[in-house]
Design a protein around this motif. Structure first.
Motif, PDB file in Angstrom:
ATOM      1  N   PRO A  77       0.834  -1.205   0.000  1.00 54.09           N
ATOM      2  CA  PRO A  77       0.000   0.000   0.000  1.00 54.09           C
ATOM      3  C   PRO A  77       0.873   1.262   0.000  1.00 54.09           C
ATOM      4  O   PRO A  77       2.021   1.231   0.465  1.00 54.09           O
ATOM      5  CB  PRO A  77      -0.802  -0.125   1.294  1.00 54.09           C
ATOM      6  N   VAL A  78       0.334   2.348  -0.523  1.00 59.05           N
ATOM      7  CA  VAL A  78       1.067   3.621  -0.474  1.00 59.05           C
ATOM      8  C   VAL A  78       0.886   4.232   0.916  1.00 59.05           C
ATOM      9  O   VAL A  78      -0.128   3.973   1.582  1.00 59.05           O
ATOM     10  CB  VAL A  78       0.565   4.573  -1.581  1.00 59.05           C
ATOM     11  N   PRO A  79       1.864   5.008   1.380  1.00 55.17           N
ATOM     12  CA  PRO A  79       3.121   5.348   0.695  1.00 55.17           C
ATOM     13  C   PRO A  79       4.123   4.191   0.767  1.00 55.17           C
ATOM     14  O   PRO A  79       4.196   3.494   1.782  1.00 55.17           O
ATOM     15  CB  PRO A  79       3.609   6.562   1.479  1.00 55.17           C
ATOM     16  N   LEU A  80       4.884   4.018  -0.299  1.00 50.23           N
ATOM     17  CA  LEU A  80       5.867   2.942  -0.352  1.00 50.23           C
ATOM     18  C   LEU A  80       7.162   3.368   0.338  1.00 50.23           C
ATOM     19  O   LEU A  80       7.520   4.557   0.355  1.00 50.23           O
ATOM     20  CB  LEU A  80       6.186   2.574  -1.803  1.00 50.23           C
ATOM     21  N   ARG A  88      13.659  -3.608 -10.696  1.00 52.00           N
ATOM     22  CA  ARG A  88      13.715  -3.280 -12.121  1.00 52.00           C
ATOM     23  C   ARG A  88      12.680  -2.221 -12.480  1.00 52.00           C
ATOM     24  O   ARG A  88      12.966  -1.308 -13.263  1.00 52.00           O
ATOM     25  CB  ARG A  88      13.458  -4.548 -12.949  1.00 52.00           C
ATOM     26  N   MET A  89      11.457  -2.385 -11.927  1.00 53.64           N
ATOM     27  CA  MET A  89      10.378  -1.441 -12.250  1.00 53.64           C
ATOM     28  C   MET A  89       9.493  -1.259 -11.032  1.00 53.64           C
ATOM     29  O   MET A  89       9.103  -2.241 -10.385  1.00 53.64           O
ATOM     30  CB  MET A  89       9.552  -1.963 -13.434  1.00 53.64           C
ATOM     31  N   ARG A  90       9.183  -0.015 -10.739  1.00 55.45           N
ATOM     32  CA  ARG A  90       8.232   0.310  -9.668  1.00 55.45           C
ATOM     33  C   ARG A  90       7.059   1.068 -10.277  1.00 55.45           C
ATOM     34  O   ARG A  90       7.251   2.031 -11.020  1.00 55.45           O
ATOM     35  CB  ARG A  90       8.889   1.139  -8.572  1.00 55.45           C
ATOM     36  N   ILE A  91       5.848   0.615  -9.976  1.00 53.44           N
ATOM     37  CA  ILE A  91       4.628   1.299 -10.399  1.00 53.44           C
ATOM     38  C   ILE A  91       3.891   1.741  -9.140  1.00 53.44           C
ATOM     39  O   ILE A  91       3.679   0.929  -8.227  1.00 53.44           O
ATOM     40  CB  ILE A  91       3.723   0.379 -11.233  1.00 53.44           C
ATOM     41  N   VAL A  92       3.489   2.987  -9.102  1.00 51.42           N
ATOM     42  CA  VAL A  92       2.748   3.510  -7.950  1.00 51.42           C
ATOM     43  C   VAL A  92       1.434   4.102  -8.450  1.00 51.42           C
ATOM     44  O   VAL A  92       1.428   4.989  -9.310  1.00 51.42           O
ATOM     45  CB  VAL A  92       3.549   4.578  -7.195  1.00 51.42           C
ATOM     46  N   GLY A  93       0.332   3.586  -7.912  1.00 52.72           N
ATOM     47  CA  GLY A  93      -0.994   4.076  -8.253  1.00 52.72           C
ATOM     48  C   GLY A  93      -1.629   4.808  -7.093  1.00 52.72           C
ATOM     49  O   GLY A  93      -0.958   5.159  -6.116  1.00 52.72           O
ATOM     50  N   PRO A  94      -2.953   5.009  -7.153  1.00 55.27           N
ATOM     51  CA  PRO A  94      -3.633   5.792  -6.113  1.00 55.27           C
ATOM     52  C   PRO A  94      -3.560   5.170  -4.725  1.00 55.27           C
ATOM     53  O   PRO A  94      -3.449   5.895  -3.728  1.00 55.27           O
ATOM     54  CB  PRO A  94      -5.078   5.853  -6.608  1.00 55.27           C
ATOM     55  N   THR A  95      -3.626   3.841  -4.639  1.00 54.00           N
ATOM     56  CA  THR A  95      -3.683   3.191  -3.323  1.00 54.00           C
ATOM     57  C   THR A  95      -2.562   2.197  -3.074  1.00 54.00           C
ATOM     58  O   THR A  95      -2.270   1.877  -1.918  1.00 54.00           O
ATOM     59  CB  THR A  95      -5.021   2.445  -3.155  1.00 54.00           C
TER      60      THR A  95
END
Length: 268
Positions: A77-80, A88-95
């Motif tokens: 969950p955010v915040p990370l 390699r890749m981080r994706i952050v969405g609304p929640t």
């Protein structure tokens, strides 16, 4: 290597958490350079076919991920927190956010390149557009063993070592039977079984293939204890007694992977 139901589960999860929203895309490790282009783009949807996962963004941009042997997504969950290890890749969405580590492939493709990848894959039992006759055309003409054909992603997409071993056991098929010797009715039963078993795996997040009459609740045996979880007949049970006939389960190498079967229940 994760089997196909795991990738479909990730696609479902990422659609729910990111779909329709602009997302932050980063490459803390620095190896996924396309992250700079994707950062702030709208994550439209996610889709799986076999062991391939695609993230579709606006402006016809697609990220292709193949986890391979070591790749994993970690969901939070955010915040990370600050990235740990080689992300390699981080994706952050609304929640929520997700970190991808150790994949065999993480690359940005065009829709045409995605279509070419799809064309090289066999039917996937978890996809509504799957055509099992395409797989049968290849299997019914092949001198290769059924065990090898079920693991060939150009013949049948998404089936891995566990489902391969289990579905052959459940239908009494000798794993070294040539594909062209497999009966059409048996193939159709195998396909229906794969659809059911993998759909259940997608629902529960584990691989269970043992019929009720052979379960611990009915037979009184101890439940399986294994880091992979799930009740299975032969997979990773080499040398242990068959749950049906008590013959020791055989194990051998086939094309670099362990092959499991019961020499009595799956006799030639």
């Amino acid at each position: 290597m994760p089997e196909g139901h795991v990738l479909h589960g990730l696609a479902r999860l990422h659609r729910r958490r990111f779909g329709g929203n602009p997302v932050e895309v980063r490459s803390p490790q620095g190896r996924f350079t396309a992250a700079e282009v994707l950062n702030g783009a709208v994550f439209e949807t996610a889709e799986a076919h076999g062991k391939h996962l695609w993230h579709f963004y606006d402006s016809d941009r697609v990220v292709h991920v193949h986890l391979g042997l070591y790749g994993t997504f970690t969901e939070s969950p955010v915040p990370l927190e600050q990235p740990r290890g080689k992300v390699r890749m981080r994706i952050v969405g609304p929640t929520h956010g997700t970190d991808l580590r150790g994949p065999a492939a993480c690359e940005m493709l065009t829709p045409e390149e995605v279509a070419a990848q799809r064309d090289r894959l066999g039917p996937d039992p978890l996809r509504e557009d799957a055509d099992p006759d395409r797989a049968w055309e290849r299997i019914s003409r092949s001198r290769s063993t059924v065990a090898a054909l079920l693991m060939d992603q150009s013949v049948l997409a998404g089936v891995g070592n566990a489902y391969r071993a289990e579905v052959l056991f459940r239908h009494g098929v000798p794993p070294r039977l040539p594909g062209r010797s497999l009966l059409r009715d048996t193939w159709e039963a195998i396909w229906r079984d794969l659809v059911a078993l993998m759909s259940e795996g997608l629902r529960t997040g584990r691989i269970d293939t043992v019929r009720h009459e052979h379960s611990p609740e009915v037979t009184g045996r101890l439940p399986r204890r294994d880091r992979h979880g799930g009740e299975v007949y032969v997979y990773r049970r080499g040398g242990s007694p068959c749950l049906v006939c008590r013959t020791p389960v055989s194990v051998a190498r086939l094309h670099g992977r362990n092959l499991y079967w019961c020499p009595t229940c799956q006799a030639d």
